[in-house]
Design a protein around this motif. Structure first.
Motif, PDB file in Angstrom:
ATOM      1  N   ASP A 108     -44.276   7.101  10.381  1.00  0.00           N
ATOM      2  CA  ASP A 108     -44.243   6.253  11.565  1.00  0.00           C
ATOM      3  C   ASP A 108     -45.217   5.100  11.315  1.00  0.00           C
ATOM      4  OD1 ASP A 108     -44.568   5.039  14.041  1.00  0.00           O
ATOM      5  OD2 ASP A 108     -44.553   6.918  15.164  1.00  0.00           O
ATOM      6  N   THR A 109     -44.706   3.890  11.237  1.00  0.00           N
ATOM      7  CA  THR A 109     -45.552   2.743  10.914  1.00  0.00           C
ATOM      8  C   THR A 109     -46.494   2.375  12.049  1.00  0.00           C
ATOM      9  OG1 THR A 109     -43.759   1.272  11.619  1.00  0.00           O
ATOM     10  CG2 THR A 109     -43.899   1.777   9.268  1.00  0.00           C
ATOM     11  N   GLU A 110     -46.241   2.910  13.245  1.00  0.00           N
ATOM     12  CA  GLU A 110     -47.120   2.608  14.380  1.00  0.00           C
ATOM     13  C   GLU A 110     -48.265   3.620  14.477  1.00  0.00           C
ATOM     14  OE1 GLU A 110     -44.784   2.251  17.895  1.00  0.00           O
ATOM     15  OE2 GLU A 110     -43.629   0.539  17.151  1.00  0.00           O
ATOM     16  N   THR A 111     -47.938   4.911  14.440  1.00  0.00           N
ATOM     17  CA  THR A 111     -48.969   5.941  14.598  1.00  0.00           C
ATOM     18  C   THR A 111     -49.575   6.375  13.274  1.00  0.00           C
ATOM     19  OG1 THR A 111     -47.420   7.787  14.413  1.00  0.00           O
ATOM     20  CG2 THR A 111     -47.755   6.823  16.617  1.00  0.00           C
ATOM     21  N   LYS A 112     -48.901   6.012  12.167  1.00  0.00           N
ATOM     22  CA  LYS A 112     -49.333   6.375  10.816  1.00  0.00           C
ATOM     23  C   LYS A 112     -49.261   7.890  10.562  1.00  0.00           C
ATOM     24  CE  LYS A 112     -50.205   2.206   9.429  1.00  0.00           C
ATOM     25  NZ  LYS A 112     -49.404   1.562   8.340  1.00  0.00           N
ATOM     26  N   ILE A 113     -48.367   8.559  11.274  1.00  0.00           N
ATOM     27  CA  ILE A 113     -48.108   9.981  11.056  1.00  0.00           C
ATOM     28  C   ILE A 113     -46.893  10.115  10.144  1.00  0.00           C
ATOM     29  CG2 ILE A 113     -47.381  12.136  12.179  1.00  0.00           C
ATOM     30  CD1 ILE A 113     -49.009  11.246  14.622  1.00  0.00           C
ATOM     31  N   THR A 127     -50.993   9.753   7.559  1.00  0.00           N
ATOM     32  CA  THR A 127     -51.562  11.091   7.679  1.00  0.00           C
ATOM     33  C   THR A 127     -50.425  12.099   7.735  1.00  0.00           C
ATOM     34  OG1 THR A 127     -53.494  10.293   8.885  1.00  0.00           O
ATOM     35  CG2 THR A 127     -52.962  12.629   9.106  1.00  0.00           C
ATOM     36  N   LYS A 137     -48.576  15.397   8.551  1.00  0.00           N
ATOM     37  CA  LYS A 137     -48.684  16.463   9.543  1.00  0.00           C
ATOM     38  C   LYS A 137     -47.730  17.629   9.267  1.00  0.00           C
ATOM     39  CE  LYS A 137     -51.725  14.565  12.362  1.00  0.00           C
ATOM     40  NZ  LYS A 137     -53.053  15.179  12.589  1.00  0.00           N
ATOM     41  N   THR A 155     -40.826  17.115  17.493  1.00  0.00           N
ATOM     42  CA  THR A 155     -41.471  15.830  17.733  1.00  0.00           C
ATOM     43  C   THR A 155     -42.537  15.649  16.659  1.00  0.00           C
ATOM     44  OG1 THR A 155     -41.072  16.001  20.125  1.00  0.00           O
ATOM     45  CG2 THR A 155     -42.752  14.423  19.387  1.00  0.00           C
ATOM     46  N   SER A 195     -43.855  12.681  15.609  1.00  0.00           N
ATOM     47  CA  SER A 195     -44.773  11.623  15.995  1.00  0.00           C
ATOM     48  C   SER A 195     -44.516  11.429  17.492  1.00  0.00           C
ATOM     49  CB  SER A 195     -44.491  10.352  15.195  1.00  0.00           C
ATOM     50  OG  SER A 195     -45.514   9.384  15.366  1.00  0.00           O
ATOM     51  N   PRO A 196     -45.461  10.906  18.256  1.00  0.00           N
ATOM     52  CA  PRO A 196     -45.302  10.898  19.712  1.00  0.00           C
ATOM     53  C   PRO A 196     -43.964  10.397  20.234  1.00  0.00           C
ATOM     54  CG  PRO A 196     -47.525  10.238  19.153  1.00  0.00           C
ATOM     55  CD  PRO A 196     -46.801  10.396  17.849  1.00  0.00           C
ATOM     56  N   ASN A 197     -43.375   9.422  19.585  1.00  0.00           N
ATOM     57  CA  ASN A 197     -42.113   8.863  20.075  1.00  0.00           C
ATOM     58  C   ASN A 197     -40.936   9.101  19.126  1.00  0.00           C
ATOM     59  OD1 ASN A 197     -43.269   7.651  22.476  1.00  0.00           O
ATOM     60  ND2 ASN A 197     -44.236   6.169  21.092  1.00  0.00           N
TER      61      ASN A 197
END
Length: 219
Positions: free
Chosen positions: A22-27, A50, A52, A121, A123-125
């Motif tokens: 995820d390029t926004e949350t970096k997950i 990161t 997970k 889920t 990443s959050p979104n």
């Protein structure tokens, strides 16, 4: 919303290891870390990601051997289908049959088991859907990243081919595959995806669901 996606061919048998971030949350998730963990970590670190979750499509040695080191260095949880646990735990026997050095110690127990239809889920979104596709192995699972139209089917579906189901001369895998079941899994579960889905197969080049519907001679 475009994820970071990178496909690495890793030893010992050229498995496609897929990093989805995820390029926004970096997950990030990693699918099938067969080996060359330093390379996988370098890619994650280079993108500031990161890890997970480690997602295992099936329990064959070339898709799982890097899992222990990757988990130890990142703390990521390992997820797979329970029906492949026996294959996963017998990785040393598989290594013997394929002439591959076995792991120094037993692989870590999976942190969670997925079932057909589970939605994770990651990443959050962002979510992924687990699609149980038995045939190549009893627990073969495809991971479908629905927001981004990406499917990671492991060795169930390839560009122009399907997963192996005959294991003559390989005692550790005999009796673990079903040639009719794999066809049913592909036709009833994977080919129902939209044509534009990108397919990151367990080996070889990328393809699409639409291309395999039209051109795959096994289907």
């Amino acid at each position: 919303m475009a994820p970071y996606v990178n496909v690495l061919s890793v030893p010992p048998l050229g498995c496609n290891c897929t990093i989805v971030g995820d390029t926004e949350t970096k997950i990030a998730c990693v699918v099938d870390p067969g080996g060359d963990v330093d390379k996988i970590l370098a890619e994650l670190e280079g993108q500031g990601l990161t890890l997970k979750r480690i997602l295992i499509t099936h329990g064959h040695l070339d898709h799982i051997l890097g899992g222990e080191e990757l988990k130890a260095k990142t703390g990521a949880e390992i997820i797979m289908h329970q029906d492949d646990l026996s294959l996963y735990e017998r990785v040393a026997e598989q290594c013997r049959d394929f002439g591959v050095p076995p792991p120094d110690k037993p692989l870590p127990k999976p942190d969670a088991f997925c079932a057909d239809g589970d939605v994770i889920t990651w990443s959050p979104n962002l979510t992924l859907r687990c699609v149980h596709c038995p045939g190549h192995t009893p627990g073969s699972t495809s991971y479908v990243f629905e927001q981004h139209k990406i499917c990671c089917p492991g060795d169930t579906l390839f560009a122009g081919s399907i997963g192996r189901t005959s294991w003559a001369g390989i005692p550790s895998l005999q009796g673990t595959s079903d040639s009719q079941q794999i066809i049913g899994s592909i036709k009833n579960k994977l080919l129902t995806l939209d044509n534009e889905y990108k397919v990151v197969a367990g080996h070889g080049r990328l393809t699409t669901i639409g291309r395999e519907k039209q051109q795959n001679p096994y289907l």
